[in-house]
Write a protein that holds these residues in place. Structure first.
Motif, PDB file in Angstrom:
ATOM      1  N   UNK A 133       0.851  -1.190   0.000  1.00 49.64           N
ATOM      2  CA  UNK A 133       0.000   0.000   0.000  1.00 49.64           C
ATOM      3  C   UNK A 133       0.893   1.247   0.000  1.00 49.64           C
ATOM      4  N   UNK A 134       0.472   2.299  -0.689  1.00 48.42           N
ATOM      5  CA  UNK A 134       1.278   3.527  -0.696  1.00 48.42           C
ATOM      6  C   UNK A 134       1.328   4.166   0.696  1.00 48.42           C
ATOM      7  N   UNK A 135       2.309   5.055   0.868  1.00 49.39           N
ATOM      8  CA  UNK A 135       2.487   5.730   2.161  1.00 49.39           C
ATOM      9  C   UNK A 135       1.272   6.571   2.527  1.00 49.39           C
ATOM     10  N   UNK A 136       0.577   7.066   1.539  1.00 48.93           N
ATOM     11  CA  UNK A 136      -0.541   7.969   1.797  1.00 48.93           C
ATOM     12  C   UNK A 136      -1.716   7.265   2.459  1.00 48.93           C
ATOM     13  N   UNK A 137      -1.671   5.948   2.568  1.00 51.25           N
ATOM     14  CA  UNK A 137      -2.753   5.216   3.206  1.00 51.25           C
ATOM     15  C   UNK A 137      -2.525   5.028   4.701  1.00 51.25           C
ATOM     16  N   UNK A 138      -1.401   5.470   5.227  1.00 51.29           N
ATOM     17  CA  UNK A 138      -1.176   5.345   6.665  1.00 51.29           C
ATOM     18  C   UNK A 138      -2.063   6.353   7.394  1.00 51.29           C
ATOM     19  N   UNK A 139      -2.340   6.085   8.648  1.00 51.26           N
ATOM     20  CA  UNK A 139      -3.264   6.913   9.420  1.00 51.26           C
ATOM     21  C   UNK A 139      -2.743   8.332   9.586  1.00 51.26           C
ATOM     22  N   UNK A 140      -1.458   8.480   9.895  1.00 52.40           N
ATOM     23  CA  UNK A 140      -0.929   9.848  10.105  1.00 52.40           C
ATOM     24  C   UNK A 140      -0.960  10.665   8.818  1.00 52.40           C
ATOM     25  N   UNK A 141      -0.726  10.035   7.664  1.00 52.06           N
ATOM     26  CA  UNK A 141      -0.789  10.760   6.388  1.00 52.06           C
ATOM     27  C   UNK A 141      -2.226  11.181   6.076  1.00 52.06           C
ATOM     28  N   UNK A 142      -3.193  10.309   6.366  1.00 54.40           N
ATOM     29  CA  UNK A 142      -4.586  10.667   6.085  1.00 54.40           C
ATOM     30  C   UNK A 142      -5.062  11.794   7.003  1.00 54.40           C
ATOM     31  N   UNK A 143      -4.623  11.781   8.257  1.00 55.78           N
ATOM     32  CA  UNK A 143      -4.993  12.873   9.162  1.00 55.78           C
ATOM     33  C   UNK A 143      -4.354  14.190   8.728  1.00 55.78           C
TER      34      UNK A 143
END
Length: 164
Positions: A133-143
């Motif tokens: 999964x791309x990095x942008x799917x991590x919780x901190x990136x989405x927040x």
């Protein structure tokens, strides 16, 4: 009017001929003893319709001798002879028809095999086929992305229900 009468007569002749052709092939020299489940000369073991149209076994000399003997006093027949007569007419007793077959075990086993194959296929695709999964799917990136959208006032909700 005459055409209808002829057609009805012809239909009954065709049905008699069809049943006659099917009867010789399917029942051999067994006795036809009734109407049966659906009017055809066939044998079915059913608890809801216990009278089949034909007897189970074909007529042999032993069975015919027992049938002649059964026309007399039934007290003179032995238990074995009564059982032989029953088995000549019927394949199973009611308790044998209603006995559990164990078929559910095969169905349950096959269901578990299919479910397990599906789970293993999912695991295989999750590990080997799909990319990471791309990095942008991590919780901190989405927040962080949600915070940025709020700061830039992207897609604001307008109208009477909008809150600020």
């Amino acid at each position: 009017m005459a055409g209808r009468l002829f057609a009805n007569h012809l239909r009954s002749v065709i049905q008699i001929q069809r049943c006659g052709l099917m009867t010789v092939d399917r029942i051999g020299n067994r006795d036809v003893v009734g109407y049966g489940f659906n009017g055809e000369p066939s044998y079915l073991d059913r608890t809801d319709f216990p009278c089949p149209a034909v007897r189970w076994k074909e007529n042999t000399s032993d069975i015919m001798a027992l049938r002649e003997k059964e026309k007399g006093d039934w007290k003179k027949l032995s238990i074995e002879e009564k059982k032989a007569l029953y088995r000549a007419s019927f394949r199973q007793t009611f308790s044998e028809i209603d006995a559990p077959t164990g078929e559910w075990k095969g169905i349950l086993g096959l269901s578990f095999i299919v479910i397990s194959a599906g789970v293993w296929l999912y695991i295989y695709f999750k590990i080997f086929a799909y990319p990471e999964m791309p990095e942008t799917f991590s919780l901190e990136r989405r927040l962080a992305q949600l915070d940025r959208m709020k700061k830039l006032d992207m897609n604001p909700i307008e109208g009477p229900l909008a809150r600020k």
